[in-house]
Design a protein around this motif. Sequence first.
Motif, PDB file in Angstrom:
ATOM      1  N   GLY A 204      11.677 -16.937  88.352  1.00 27.29           N
ATOM      2  CA  GLY A 204      10.888 -17.892  87.577  1.00 27.29           C
ATOM      3  C   GLY A 204      11.760 -19.025  86.760  1.00 27.29           C
ATOM      4  N   GLY A 205      13.081 -19.212  87.308  1.00 26.60           N
ATOM      5  CA  GLY A 205      13.954 -20.194  86.933  1.00 26.60           C
ATOM      6  C   GLY A 205      13.927 -21.196  87.967  1.00 26.60           C
ATOM      7  N   ILE A 206      14.325 -22.567  87.485  1.00 26.20           N
ATOM      8  CA  ILE A 206      14.286 -23.716  88.314  1.00 26.20           C
ATOM      9  C   ILE A 206      15.705 -24.312  88.553  1.00 26.20           C
ATOM     10  CG2 ILE A 206      13.520 -25.778  88.905  1.00 26.20           C
ATOM     11  CD1 ILE A 206      11.268 -23.874  89.245  1.00 26.20           C
ATOM     12  N   PHE A 207      16.380 -24.337  89.447  1.00 25.65           N
ATOM     13  CA  PHE A 207      17.752 -24.672  89.750  1.00 25.65           C
ATOM     14  C   PHE A 207      17.992 -25.737  90.755  1.00 25.65           C
ATOM     15  CE2 PHE A 207      17.320 -20.235  88.581  1.00 25.65           C
ATOM     16  CZ  PHE A 207      18.016 -19.915  87.539  1.00 25.65           C
ATOM     17  N   LEU A 208      18.937 -26.550  90.586  1.00 22.93           N
ATOM     18  CA  LEU A 208      19.398 -27.415  91.483  1.00 22.93           C
ATOM     19  C   LEU A 208      19.970 -26.640  92.594  1.00 22.93           C
ATOM     20  CD1 LEU A 208      21.745 -29.767  89.195  1.00 22.93           C
ATOM     21  CD2 LEU A 208      19.716 -30.327  90.480  1.00 22.93           C
ATOM     22  N   SER A 209      19.324 -26.983  93.942  1.00 17.12           N
ATOM     23  CA  SER A 209      19.841 -26.230  94.923  1.00 17.12           C
ATOM     24  C   SER A 209      21.155 -26.536  95.521  1.00 17.12           C
ATOM     25  CB  SER A 209      18.793 -26.505  96.194  1.00 17.12           C
ATOM     26  OG  SER A 209      19.129 -27.795  96.774  1.00 17.12           O
ATOM     27  N   GLU A 210      21.727 -27.701  95.069  1.00 15.66           N
ATOM     28  CA  GLU A 210      23.300 -27.955  95.397  1.00 15.66           C
ATOM     29  C   GLU A 210      24.176 -26.965  94.456  1.00 15.66           C
ATOM     30  OE1 GLU A 210      25.199 -29.748  97.489  1.00 15.66           O
ATOM     31  OE2 GLU A 210      23.282 -30.360  98.585  1.00 15.66           O
ATOM     32  N   ALA A 211      23.487 -26.793  93.490  1.00 14.21           N
ATOM     33  CA  ALA A 211      24.451 -25.857  92.284  1.00 14.21           C
ATOM     34  C   ALA A 211      24.085 -24.214  92.432  1.00 14.21           C
ATOM     35  CB  ALA A 211      24.425 -26.317  91.232  1.00 14.21           C
ATOM     36  N   PHE A 212      23.047 -23.951  93.041  1.00 14.79           N
ATOM     37  CA  PHE A 212      22.662 -22.462  93.012  1.00 14.79           C
ATOM     38  C   PHE A 212      23.361 -21.570  94.007  1.00 14.79           C
ATOM     39  CE2 PHE A 212      19.970 -18.882  94.060  1.00 14.79           C
ATOM     40  CZ  PHE A 212      19.682 -18.507  92.646  1.00 14.79           C
ATOM     41  N   ASN A 213      23.917 -20.537  93.463  1.00  7.89           N
ATOM     42  CA  ASN A 213      24.425 -19.486  94.155  1.00  7.89           C
ATOM     43  C   ASN A 213      23.841 -18.104  93.764  1.00  7.89           C
ATOM     44  OD1 ASN A 213      26.570 -17.182  94.418  1.00  7.89           O
ATOM     45  ND2 ASN A 213      27.464 -18.711  95.553  1.00  7.89           N
ATOM     46  N   ARG A 214      23.201 -17.213  94.533  1.00 10.90           N
ATOM     47  CA  ARG A 214      22.589 -16.158  94.067  1.00 10.90           C
ATOM     48  C   ARG A 214      23.639 -15.263  93.411  1.00 10.90           C
ATOM     49  NH1 ARG A 214      18.695 -14.174  97.640  1.00 10.90           N
ATOM     50  NH2 ARG A 214      17.132 -15.346  96.440  1.00 10.90           N
TER      51      ARG A 214
END
Length: 153
Positions: A58-68
């Motif tokens: 449900g969250g929206i994140f910058l793909s460049e900054a996203f790390n699971r």
Amino acid sequence: MSTKPISLNTDKLSNYQQWKKANGGDFSLWDYLSGVANAEIALAFTKLFLPDFVEHEGGIFLSEAFNRQIYEQWKAKLGNDIASIERVMNHQHIDDLLAGADTVGADNLFYLGQVLAQMWESHLKSLYPSRRFKMICNPDYPTVLVTFYQIRD
């Protein structure tokens, strides 16, 4: 976004000023770009100004900054508050994104932060029209911090 609009202060762009001095008073920023930039750099900048996003839980994140893995750490620390997780994971410091940020002046960094926030907000609205986002652009001396999160009712 409710930040006070400011404008670019080209007097603090030393390389541009050198080009302008060498080329005459009617030398513009577009003329400067023609002399120092290229299509490859321009294409790379499109991903800074119109970044890719990833949706996760449900969250929206910058793909460049996203790390699971980092997401899971923040989730444990912030107790499933997705907006808070978005806010911290999406934050970007201008000086981490662009070399030489410390040389252009605090007002120009803030200007750039505002432009990024406006572009990201517009892009988010086009991709997720049913969602509302809060954009943040704050001076964080010696840099500027830009982030966003979803507003939930």
